[in-house]
Scaffold this motif. Structure first.
Motif, PDB file in Angstrom:
ATOM      1  N   SER A  39       1.119  -1.239   0.004  1.00 27.54           N
ATOM      2  CA  SER A  39      -0.020  -0.100   0.018  1.00 27.54           C
ATOM      3  C   SER A  39       1.001   1.273  -0.023  1.00 27.54           C
ATOM      4  N   ARG A  46      -0.310  -4.772   3.037  1.00 25.74           N
ATOM      5  CA  ARG A  46      -1.670  -5.144   3.677  1.00 25.74           C
ATOM      6  C   ARG A  46      -2.259  -6.555   2.920  1.00 25.74           C
ATOM      7  N   LEU A  48      -5.691  -9.007   1.987  1.00 27.67           N
ATOM      8  CA  LEU A  48      -6.941  -9.022   2.020  1.00 27.67           C
ATOM      9  C   LEU A  48      -7.375 -10.409   1.798  1.00 27.67           C
ATOM     10  N   TYR A  68     -17.608  -5.717   1.438  1.00 26.65           N
ATOM     11  CA  TYR A  68     -16.127  -5.449   2.114  1.00 26.65           C
ATOM     12  C   TYR A  68     -16.408  -5.470   3.689  1.00 26.65           C
ATOM     13  N   LEU A  70     -14.760  -4.854   7.331  1.00 20.35           N
ATOM     14  CA  LEU A  70     -13.452  -3.984   8.193  1.00 20.35           C
ATOM     15  C   LEU A  70     -13.220  -5.029   9.049  1.00 20.35           C
ATOM     16  N   ILE A 102     -11.021  -6.796   4.608  1.00 20.13           N
ATOM     17  CA  ILE A 102      -9.908  -6.079   4.978  1.00 20.13           C
ATOM     18  C   ILE A 102      -9.319  -6.160   6.224  1.00 20.13           C
ATOM     19  N   ASN A 104      -7.029  -6.196   9.379  1.00 23.21           N
ATOM     20  CA  ASN A 104      -6.194  -5.375  10.343  1.00 23.21           C
ATOM     21  C   ASN A 104      -5.322  -5.889  11.311  1.00 23.21           C
ATOM     22  N   TYR A 138      -6.645   4.135   1.049  1.00 22.54           N
ATOM     23  CA  TYR A 138      -6.247   2.769   0.613  1.00 22.54           C
ATOM     24  C   TYR A 138      -7.579   1.899   0.089  1.00 22.54           C
ATOM     25  N   ILE A 139      -8.577   2.068   0.927  1.00 21.40           N
ATOM     26  CA  ILE A 139      -9.834   1.529   0.457  1.00 21.40           C
ATOM     27  C   ILE A 139     -10.217   1.742  -0.945  1.00 21.40           C
ATOM     28  N   VAL A 143      -7.626  -0.845  -2.555  1.00 19.02           N
ATOM     29  CA  VAL A 143      -8.406  -2.062  -2.518  1.00 19.02           C
ATOM     30  C   VAL A 143      -9.607  -2.466  -3.585  1.00 19.02           C
TER      31      VAL A 143
END
Length: 294
Positions: A39, A46, A48, A68, A70, A102, A104, A138-139, A143
């Protein structure tokens, strides 16, 4: 009964993850694929996690909506929401969909999901805050383009966020509403920064209203569906959720079906247990609306 089913789903996925890590010499049960992004927005690598619905074929003409999630690592909400989507696909409660987690995991969700706060208590509790602008970039710029370039997607997109993820989903709705069609906002941490997000909700939604008016000139199908839920929470959580809902209701009343709001507190659940049931209800509501159009 619903509590039992949701608990069983959690147990089964947990057992699968344990089995997968301890049985390296066994065949792997195929559940999804992994994409990695170097990213530029976040200046780090990152991950996915992607669930593809039954019958997905890259050579087929079929295309799918994208959900999507989070907090979307394999140890966060991704396997649970993907499993829920698969179950609802099987019984035609939800259209077959691609689910994108996504992740974290190992990163700072406190940084990624919060905008900068001026509140002293926030700064003491979460000194590493304020990265939501970069995370939204970023999204938007990394993404979504990766998914749309490499997978068979249609134009319909949903975002799901709980707690601080619900705070971020609300910020996306207010500031970058064009990114998603459906918003599932569960137990949102709108207390952040002395409730600034909801205190300014009417201003944000006025801008959203202008964006809708401008977009509808080119796209008559521009619509937003927003599902808000929370369980038995601290009174402040209910206070800020009510403020958010009241502001959205005002906009809903003026937009002639362009905005559709669903507000369903589930008071027999708490902050830790509400997500599955809330998402199930959101999908059920959204799909029921789809059926009514036919």
């Amino acid at each position: 009964m619903q509590k039992y089913i949701l608990s069983l789903i959690i147990i089964l996925f947990s057992q699968f993850i344990i089995f997968q890590s301890s049985a390296q010499d066994k065949k792997v049960f195929p559940f999804g694929v992994i994409e990695e992004i170097d990213s530029k927005a976040l200046n780090e690598k990152r991950t996915l996690n992607i669930y593809l619905p039954q019958g997905y074929n890259p050579d087929s003409a079929a295309v799918y909506p994208v959900i999507y999630v989070l907090d979307g690592s394999q140890y966060e909400d991704f396997p649970h929401i993907a499993g829920l989507a698969q179950f609802m696909n099987m019984y035609e409660i939800l259209p077959k969909s691609i689910v994108v987690g996504i992740s974290n995991l190992g990163k700072s969700r406190y940084r990624d999901f919060t905008y900068p706060s001026d509140d002293k208590q926030d700064l003491k509790a979460i000194p590493n805050n304020g990265g939501s602008e970069k995370f939204m970039a970023y999204i938007e710029n990394e993404v979504i383009p990766l998914i749309e370039k490499n997978y068979k997607t249609d134009s319909h997109k949903t975002i799901i966020g709980q707690s601080l993820g619900g705070l971020l989903a609300t910020e996306i709705l207010f500031k970058k509403s064009h990114l998603f069609d459906d918003y599932v906002i569960v137990s949102p941490s709108l207390w952040w920064d002395n409730q600034k997000m909801v205190r300014k909700a009417n201003d944000f939604l006025e801008n959203l209203s202008k964006n809708i008016a401008e977009t509808k000139v080119e796209n008559t199908d521009y619509k937003k569906r927003i599902f808000v839920s929370l369980g038995e929470e601290h009174p402040v959580m209910h206070k800020v959720a009510d403020k958010l809902v009241d502001s959205i209701k005002k906009l809903e009343e003026t937009k002639n079906g362009t905005i559709t709001l669903f507000y369903e507190p589930i008071l027999d659940q708490n902050h830790a247990t509400i997500l599955h049931l809330a998402v199930y209800k959101a999908f059920e509501k959204f799909h029921k609306k789809d059926e009514e159009k036919k």
